[in-house]
Design a protein around this motif. Structure first.
Motif, PDB file in Angstrom:
ATOM      1  N   ILE A 134      40.905  52.198  55.264  1.00 45.56           N
ATOM      2  CA  ILE A 134      39.462  52.364  55.472  1.00 45.56           C
ATOM      3  C   ILE A 134      39.029  53.793  55.153  1.00 45.56           C
ATOM      4  O   ILE A 134      37.963  54.025  54.574  1.00 45.56           O
ATOM      5  CB  ILE A 134      39.096  51.996  56.927  1.00 45.56           C
ATOM      6  N   TYR A 135      39.874  54.756  55.473  1.00 44.83           N
ATOM      7  CA  TYR A 135      39.517  56.161  55.267  1.00 44.83           C
ATOM      8  C   TYR A 135      39.503  56.531  53.786  1.00 44.83           C
ATOM      9  O   TYR A 135      38.622  57.260  53.322  1.00 44.83           O
ATOM     10  CB  TYR A 135      40.495  57.057  56.025  1.00 44.83           C
ATOM     11  N   ILE A 136      40.476  56.030  53.008  1.00 39.81           N
ATOM     12  CA  ILE A 136      40.588  56.455  51.612  1.00 39.81           C
ATOM     13  C   ILE A 136      39.857  55.521  50.653  1.00 39.81           C
ATOM     14  O   ILE A 136      39.730  55.835  49.462  1.00 39.81           O
ATOM     15  CB  ILE A 136      42.070  56.532  51.183  1.00 39.81           C
ATOM     16  N   ALA A 137      39.366  54.388  51.132  1.00 37.18           N
ATOM     17  CA  ALA A 137      38.683  53.451  50.244  1.00 37.18           C
ATOM     18  C   ALA A 137      37.403  54.077  49.712  1.00 37.18           C
ATOM     19  O   ALA A 137      36.661  54.735  50.455  1.00 37.18           O
ATOM     20  CB  ALA A 137      38.364  52.152  50.983  1.00 37.18           C
ATOM     21  N   PRO A 138      37.103  53.920  48.420  1.00 35.20           N
ATOM     22  CA  PRO A 138      35.863  54.470  47.857  1.00 35.20           C
ATOM     23  C   PRO A 138      34.644  53.817  48.484  1.00 35.20           C
ATOM     24  O   PRO A 138      34.588  52.599  48.657  1.00 35.20           O
ATOM     25  CB  PRO A 138      35.978  54.143  46.358  1.00 35.20           C
ATOM     26  N   ARG A 139      33.648  54.630  48.811  1.00 34.72           N
ATOM     27  CA  ARG A 139      32.489  54.130  49.539  1.00 34.72           C
ATOM     28  C   ARG A 139      31.545  53.323  48.656  1.00 34.72           C
ATOM     29  O   ARG A 139      30.710  52.569  49.159  1.00 34.72           O
ATOM     30  CB  ARG A 139      31.722  55.297  50.164  1.00 34.72           C
ATOM     31  N   ASN A 140      31.646  53.471  47.350  1.00 29.43           N
ATOM     32  CA  ASN A 140      30.719  52.764  46.479  1.00 29.43           C
ATOM     33  C   ASN A 140      30.979  51.259  46.460  1.00 29.43           C
ATOM     34  O   ASN A 140      30.120  50.488  46.037  1.00 29.43           O
ATOM     35  CB  ASN A 140      30.808  53.312  45.052  1.00 29.43           C
ATOM     36  N   LEU A 141      32.157  50.822  46.917  1.00 32.98           N
ATOM     37  CA  LEU A 141      32.464  49.394  46.951  1.00 32.98           C
ATOM     38  C   LEU A 141      31.959  48.729  48.215  1.00 32.98           C
ATOM     39  O   LEU A 141      32.118  47.526  48.383  1.00 32.98           O
ATOM     40  CB  LEU A 141      33.978  49.180  46.824  1.00 32.98           C
ATOM     41  N   GLN A 142      31.355  49.507  49.142  1.00 34.42           N
ATOM     42  CA  GLN A 142      30.691  49.018  50.346  1.00 34.42           C
ATOM     43  C   GLN A 142      31.637  48.472  51.403  1.00 34.42           C
ATOM     44  O   GLN A 142      31.277  48.412  52.567  1.00 34.42           O
ATOM     45  CB  GLN A 142      29.649  47.940  49.995  1.00 34.42           C
ATOM     46  N   ALA A 143      32.852  48.046  51.032  1.00 31.47           N
ATOM     47  CA  ALA A 143      33.779  47.513  52.019  1.00 31.47           C
ATOM     48  C   ALA A 143      35.206  47.728  51.530  1.00 31.47           C
ATOM     49  O   ALA A 143      35.487  47.539  50.344  1.00 31.47           O
ATOM     50  CB  ALA A 143      33.518  46.030  52.264  1.00 31.47           C
ATOM     51  N   PRO A 144      36.132  48.114  52.436  1.00 35.53           N
ATOM     52  CA  PRO A 144      37.526  48.353  52.018  1.00 35.53           C
ATOM     53  C   PRO A 144      38.205  47.112  51.452  1.00 35.53           C
ATOM     54  O   PRO A 144      39.041  47.221  50.546  1.00 35.53           O
ATOM     55  CB  PRO A 144      38.201  48.810  53.314  1.00 35.53           C
ATOM     56  N   HIS A 145      37.873  45.917  51.983  1.00 34.59           N
ATOM     57  CA  HIS A 145      38.564  44.724  51.483  1.00 34.59           C
ATOM     58  C   HIS A 145      38.204  44.442  50.021  1.00 34.59           C
ATOM     59  O   HIS A 145      38.998  43.862  49.289  1.00 34.59           O
ATOM     60  CB  HIS A 145      38.241  43.515  52.367  1.00 34.59           C
ATOM     61  N   LYS A 146      37.021  44.879  49.562  1.00 31.84           N
ATOM     62  CA  LYS A 146      36.672  44.716  48.150  1.00 31.84           C
ATOM     63  C   LYS A 146      37.545  45.620  47.280  1.00 31.84           C
ATOM     64  O   LYS A 146      37.875  45.270  46.146  1.00 31.84           O
ATOM     65  CB  LYS A 146      35.194  45.035  47.935  1.00 31.84           C
ATOM     66  N   TRP A 147      37.906  46.793  47.800  1.00 40.29           N
ATOM     67  CA  TRP A 147      38.786  47.695  47.065  1.00 40.29           C
ATOM     68  C   TRP A 147      40.170  47.073  46.924  1.00 40.29           C
ATOM     69  O   TRP A 147      40.775  47.123  45.847  1.00 40.29           O
ATOM     70  CB  TRP A 147      38.865  49.032  47.803  1.00 40.29           C
ATOM     71  N   LEU A 148      40.685  46.458  48.002  1.00 35.78           N
ATOM     72  CA  LEU A 148      41.991  45.815  47.939  1.00 35.78           C
ATOM     73  C   LEU A 148      41.974  44.640  46.961  1.00 35.78           C
ATOM     74  O   LEU A 148      42.938  44.414  46.228  1.00 35.78           O
ATOM     75  CB  LEU A 148      42.396  45.342  49.336  1.00 35.78           C
ATOM     76  N   VAL A 149      40.876  43.902  46.945  1.00 34.44           N
ATOM     77  CA  VAL A 149      40.761  42.779  46.008  1.00 34.44           C
ATOM     78  C   VAL A 149      40.760  43.272  44.569  1.00 34.44           C
ATOM     79  O   VAL A 149      41.408  42.686  43.685  1.00 34.44           O
ATOM     80  CB  VAL A 149      39.487  41.968  46.310  1.00 34.44           C
ATOM     81  N   SER A 150      40.044  44.371  44.304  1.00 35.44           N
ATOM     82  CA  SER A 150      39.998  44.913  42.944  1.00 35.44           C
ATOM     83  C   SER A 150      41.373  45.413  42.497  1.00 35.44           C
ATOM     84  O   SER A 150      41.739  45.273  41.323  1.00 35.44           O
ATOM     85  CB  SER A 150      38.970  46.050  42.862  1.00 35.44           C
ATOM     86  N   ILE A 151      42.149  45.989  43.422  1.00 39.78           N
ATOM     87  CA  ILE A 151      43.507  46.439  43.088  1.00 39.78           C
ATOM     88  C   ILE A 151      44.389  45.241  42.743  1.00 39.78           C
ATOM     89  O   ILE A 151      45.155  45.266  41.769  1.00 39.78           O
ATOM     90  CB  ILE A 151      44.107  47.246  44.253  1.00 39.78           C
ATOM     91  N   ALA A 152      44.291  44.182  43.547  1.00 43.15           N
ATOM     92  CA  ALA A 152      45.094  42.990  43.284  1.00 43.15           C
ATOM     93  C   ALA A 152      44.717  42.362  41.942  1.00 43.15           C
ATOM     94  O   ALA A 152      45.590  41.930  41.179  1.00 43.15           O
ATOM     95  CB  ALA A 152      44.902  41.983  44.417  1.00 43.15           C
TER      96      ALA A 152
END
Length: 372
Positions: A92-110
């Protein structure tokens, strides 16, 4: 703000301040307490917290029959639970804020690691076709929107012309930046700020001064004529050396099929905003909407138009700022420039405009040649 150093013609250095708006948006509040995490962060933290507690209970129950060694289970379970929570907090701390939610960042990585290493425009497999990278399914010229290929969401935008703050003081700039941030925070639906740049055409700069040389007042004053000629010759060269570009700003909004399906439930649609379980309730509301594909598409277009008008009114309310809804041509330009860095020019029939989409019908009355 960050400090930069510039050097003038005499070789002296000067410190200048570069004023940049660091972030847009505010942390959420619960019962009047300001949080450093948003409710979107809880969509990842709450499920992981549930898994951590469940893991602790399961491991602890496995060692209940070990007598004096029964304490090992709770210790191991507690360590695993704490590690899960710490890893989630770090994400949650390192996730980019422009994606609005950390789980969207994890999905984009996958999705990135699952994507094929080689893609081509000629493949029949959508996953091997490079055109799928843009996620553009269709460009809707009639509604000035782009329909995404994966979820059929409609995306449109508003072009923002900011106020001229070149001569503004720090207090004036901060006031305008805060007003801009507060205005966008007041908008309830999600939006994305997009910034693009376009190189300045040197001929466009010189054309203004070339026309000025033909004015009678310039021709009557040799000193003024010499100064205009200097601007005409030197400014394009200076801009070309610096690579100066024009910065443009757009605000993009989207309406998904799920958005209109949830809204059809009225007050029950508020359940989708609940942290943690909201994402599951929204899927249930979407399935039970009972809307046909035509109804969904019509509601999408209407809701998208209302959101665009809301953003435009909000920007126009700011002193010195103006906004206009992007056309389908302009949206297509943004997509092309984002992926290729260039813009393809399409000459219109009368050669006075540059449009990608021609609304002139292919066949008109009297256009077909009559043959015996």
């Amino acid at each position: 703000m960050s400090d930069n150093t510039i050097t003038d013609n005499t070789g002296r250095s000067h410190q200048i301040s570069r004023r940049v708006l660091d972030a847009v948006g505010a942390d959420d509040e619960i019962m009047g307490v300001q949080l450093h995490v948003s409710l979107e962060d809880l969509k990842l933290f709450v499920p992981v917290g549930f898994i951590a507690v469940l893991t602790f209970l399961i491991i602890s129950s496995l060692t209940t029959d070990l007598g004096q060694y029964a304490i090992i289970g709770p210790i191991i379970g507690g360590i695993i639970a704490v590690v899960l929570l710490l890893v989630t907090a770090a994400i949650i701390y390192i996730a980019p804020r422009n994606l609005q939610a950390p789980h969207k960042w994890l999905v984009s990585i996958a999705q990135y690691y699952r994507a094929p290493e080689t893609m081509t425009v000629f493949s029949n497999d959508p996953h091997q076709n490079s055109a799928s990278l843009t996620n553009v399914g269709k460009i809707r010229a009639e509604s000035a929107a782009i329909q995404r290929a994966d979820d059929r969401s409609l995306v449109a935008g508003v072009s923002v012309t900011p106020a001229n703050m070149a001569l503004a003081t720090d207090s004036e700039w901060n006031s305008m930046a805060n007003n801009f941030r507060d205005t966008l925070d007041a908008i309830e639906f999600p939006l994305q700020i997009h910034s693009s740049s376009r190189a300045i055409d040197p001929d466009r700069i010189a054309g203004v001064y070339t026309d000025r040389l033909n004015d009678p007042d310039v021709q009557a004053i040799p000193a003024l004529q010499e100064m205009v000629e200097t601007y005409r010759d030197e400014l394009p060269r200076e801009f070309e050396q610096r690579g100066t570009s024009i910065r443009q700003y757009q605000i993009l909004v989207e309406v998904s099929e799920l958005d209109v399906q949830i809204d059809s439930h009225g007050r029950l649609s508020k359940l989708a905003d609940l942290p943690g379980i909201g994402i599951f309730l929204s899927e249930i509301l979407g399935v039970t909407s009972g809307m046909s594909a035509a109804d969904i598409e019509r509601e999408q277009v209407q809701e998208l138009r209302e959101r665009l008008l809301t953003v435009r009114r909000a920007i126009n309310s700011l002193d010195g700022c103006s906004a206009s809804i992007l056309t389908a041509d302009e949206l297509a330009d943004l997509v092309e420039e984002h992926w290729s860095g260039e813009r393809t020019h399409y000459a219109d029939t009368d050669a006075t405009t540059d449009r990608r989409f021609n609304e002139f019908p292919v066949v008109t009355v009297g256009s077909a040649e009559q043959r015996p």
